[in-house]
Design an enzyme around this catalytic site. Structure first.
Site, PDB file in Angstrom:
ATOM      1  N   GLU A 186       0.804  -1.238   0.000  1.00 50.76           N
ATOM      2  CA  GLU A 186       0.000   0.000   0.000  1.00 50.76           C
ATOM      3  C   GLU A 186       0.836   1.287   0.000  1.00 50.76           C
ATOM      4  OE1 GLU A 186      -2.672  -0.514   3.336  1.00 50.76           O
ATOM      5  OE2 GLU A 186      -3.413  -2.410   2.572  1.00 50.76           O
ATOM      6  N   ASN A 212       1.977  -5.073  -3.181  1.00 54.71           N
ATOM      7  CA  ASN A 212       0.574  -5.393  -2.881  1.00 54.71           C
ATOM      8  C   ASN A 212      -0.232  -4.120  -2.626  1.00 54.71           C
ATOM      9  OD1 ASN A 212      -1.416  -7.460  -2.191  1.00 54.71           O
ATOM     10  ND2 ASN A 212      -1.200  -6.814  -0.052  1.00 54.71           N
ATOM     11  N   HIS A 262     -10.555  -6.407  -1.921  1.00 49.32           N
ATOM     12  CA  HIS A 262     -11.622  -6.248  -0.928  1.00 49.32           C
ATOM     13  C   HIS A 262     -12.808  -5.621  -1.660  1.00 49.32           C
ATOM     14  CE1 HIS A 262      -9.117  -7.386   2.430  1.00 49.32           C
ATOM     15  NE2 HIS A 262      -8.179  -6.552   2.016  1.00 49.32           N
ATOM     16  N   GLU A 293      -6.146 -10.753  -1.031  1.00 43.99           N
ATOM     17  CA  GLU A 293      -6.958 -10.531   0.185  1.00 43.99           C
ATOM     18  C   GLU A 293      -8.451 -10.516  -0.140  1.00 43.99           C
ATOM     19  OE1 GLU A 293      -5.577  -7.102   2.409  1.00 43.99           O
ATOM     20  OE2 GLU A 293      -3.479  -7.539   1.959  1.00 43.99           O
ATOM     21  N   ASP A 315     -12.213 -10.662  -0.318  1.00 40.54           N
ATOM     22  CA  ASP A 315     -13.451 -10.869   0.440  1.00 40.54           C
ATOM     23  C   ASP A 315     -14.501  -9.954  -0.152  1.00 40.54           C
ATOM     24  OD1 ASP A 315     -12.652  -8.400   1.574  1.00 40.54           O
ATOM     25  OD2 ASP A 315     -12.101  -9.297   3.491  1.00 40.54           O
TER      26      ASP A 315
HETATM   27  O1  9MR Z   1      -7.251  -8.010   8.807  1.00 36.64           O
HETATM   28  C1  9MR Z   1      -6.196  -7.287   9.417  1.00 36.64           C
HETATM   29  C2  9MR Z   1      -6.631  -6.790  10.797  1.00 36.64           C
HETATM   30  O2  9MR Z   1      -6.838  -7.897  11.656  1.00 36.64           O
HETATM   31  C3  9MR Z   1      -5.569  -5.855  11.367  1.00 36.64           C
HETATM   32  O3  9MR Z   1      -6.046  -5.294  12.575  1.00 36.64           O
HETATM   33  C4  9MR Z   1      -5.213  -4.755  10.365  1.00 36.64           C
HETATM   34  C5  9MR Z   1      -4.087  -3.860  10.867  1.00 36.64           C
HETATM   35  O4  9MR Z   1      -2.875  -4.564  10.949  1.00 36.64           O
HETATM   36  O5  9MR Z   1      -4.819  -5.323   9.132  1.00 36.64           O
HETATM   37  C6  9MR Z   1      -5.824  -6.117   8.531  1.00 36.64           C
HETATM   38  O6  9MR Z   1      -5.330  -6.619   7.303  1.00 36.64           O
HETATM   39  C7  9MR Z   1      -5.063  -5.653   6.291  1.00 36.64           C
HETATM   40  C8  9MR Z   1      -3.868  -6.133   5.501  1.00 36.64           C
HETATM   41  O7  9MR Z   1      -2.787  -6.362   6.360  1.00 36.64           O
HETATM   42  C9  9MR Z   1      -3.497  -5.136   4.410  1.00 36.64           C
HETATM   43  N1  9MR Z   1      -4.631  -4.836   3.567  1.00 36.64           N
HETATM   44  C10 9MR Z   1      -5.863  -4.461   4.252  1.00 36.64           C
HETATM   45  C11 9MR Z   1      -6.216  -5.509   5.298  1.00 36.64           C
HETATM   46  C12 9MR Z   1      -7.550  -5.164   5.976  1.00 36.64           C
HETATM   47  O8  9MR Z   1      -7.433  -3.967   6.688  1.00 36.64           O
END
Ligand code: 9MR
Length: 370
Positions: free
Chosen positions: A162, A207, A247, A277, A279
């Site tokens: 990101e 990513n 997402h 990722e 969903d």
């Molecule tokens: O699903 C993840 C959540 O449990 C965490 O609190 C959050 C912060 O670390 O990250 C979420 O996963 C993210 C991923 O690492 C990067 N892309 C977006 C995902 C959803 O926020």
């Protein structure tokens, strides 16, 4: 061959494709062994996986069973992030992440790493310790330690996550993240070079999200991402793949031609694409559970059929496996308080119609040699 079973199979496939919507999908249908997602993916040389939490693999038998039965690829939802593996400046803790690798080993699964450099998920010490003077060194040391620890064992790494945020207004599209501010814009090159040196066998991915739809802002972000990757290739920065997070939300715009062209441009640059990722939030869908499920399954099917027709799309991961634990229950909670039905399994570990849509889409995938 049992005619009834065959006919039912045909109707179910048709239902998943949205051709007929009246047929309830039978959740009790056999989904084990040759009928699992992983068997379907294996048959086509594809990777199918999900994000996991090590404590749930350890503590919850049904969770562990479902992950073992359905997936041939795992990724740590949080357990490889900076705060998890690097809790103090001079301390690393790999035990939870290592337990994911042990689980994967026991169940003949690959593992991907997420992630080595991100503006979130940073430990508390980051802010007081990292400065312009030491940021490049701290980034390098972290990647050497973490990618080095798992060297030779991972399918791939999300090296940088990101890094683009068009709202920040820079011409190159880069996010004004702590890494950009403290280490300079070539922190991305530095991260990839360091990752390659630390683990020459893992495929290295960039990513990101917000690149899936045909909205103008997504289209522009795709352009900036392509420019960034083109620049990296020109400078011989080792990048092998782009992760498209995916997402998505049911009931709003579905991905269209823009994404397909983007995937093809990446193909022409010699890059693989991982759906990292996936969903599909149902928080915008009103109606009965069956209606919510149908909207979610329809989009899963549509999206994966389009993406898996592209030969450089080689891995698909959902962000979790069960609606019980999805981040979307916190991020996009439903106004009726019901858990999201955004993944292949619901909160009771019953396969959702999305499961069958994913499995069906796998049958149409182009063949890959892993
Ligand atoms: O699903 C993840 C959540 O449990 C965490 O609190 C959050 C912060 O670390 O990250 C979420 O996963 C993210 C991923 O690492 C990067 N892309 C977006 C995902 C959803 O926020």
């Amino acid at each position: 061959m049992n005619f009834r079973a065959t006919r039912r199979g045909f109707l179910q496939r048709a239902a998943c494709m949205g051709l007929v919507s009246f047929l309830p999908l039978r959740a009790e249908e056999n989904i084990s062994g040759a009928n699992s997602l992983r068997a379907y993916a294996d048959a086509r040389g594809l990777l199918i996986g999900c994000a996991v939490a090590p404590e749930k693999l350890r503590d919850e038998a049904q969770y562990a069973h479902t992950v073992a039965e359905q997936e041939n690829l795992l990724v740590a939802e949080n357990a490889m992030k900076w705060h998890a593996v690097h809790p103090a400046p001079d301390k690393y803790d790999f035990a939870p992440a290592d337990s994911i690798l042990a689980f994967a080993d026991a169940h003949r699964q690959r593992v991907r790493g997420h992630n080595l450099c991100w503006h979130e998920g940073l430990p508390d010490w980051f802010q007081s310790i990292v400065t312009k003077n030491n940021a490049r060194q701290i980034l390098t040391e972290h990647i050497r330690a973490v990618a080095g620890h798992f060297a030779g064992k991972l399918h791939s790494w999300d090296v940088v996550n990101e890094a683009l945020n068009l709202k920040d207004g820079r011409p190159d599209g880069l996010r004004k993240s702590p890494w950009l501010e403290l280490a300079g814009p070539d922190y991305i090159d530095l991260a990839f070079h360091t990752a390659r040196e630390a683990d020459p066998r893992a495929q290295l991915a960039y990513n990101d999200y917000g690149i899936e739809l045909d909205y103008p802002e997504d289209a522009l972000k795709r352009e900036k991402l392509l420019d960034m990757v083109r620049g990296m290739k020109k400078r011989n920065v080792p990048i092998d793949a782009v992760g498209i997070q995916s997402h998505l939300t049911a009931g709003v715009k579905a991905p269209g031609d823009g994404l397909r062209e983007f995937v093809r441009k990446l193909h022409d640059m010699g890059l693989q694409v991982f759906i990292t990722e996936l969903d599909i939030s149902d928080h915008k869908v009103q109606g009965t559970m069956a209606e919510r499920d149908a909207a979610v399954a329809h989009l899963y099917g549509d999206y994966l059929r389009t993406m898996l027709a592209e030969p450089n799309v080689t891995a698909v991961l959902t962000w979790g496996i069960t609606g019980k634990y999805t981040w979307l229950n916190h991020q996009n909670p439903r106004s009726d308080g019901q858990p999201q039905r955004c993944l292949p399994f619901d909160a009771e570990y019953k396969p959702t119609p999305a499961f069958f849509a994913v499995r069906n889409a796998l049958t149409g995938a182009s063949q890959h040699l892993l």
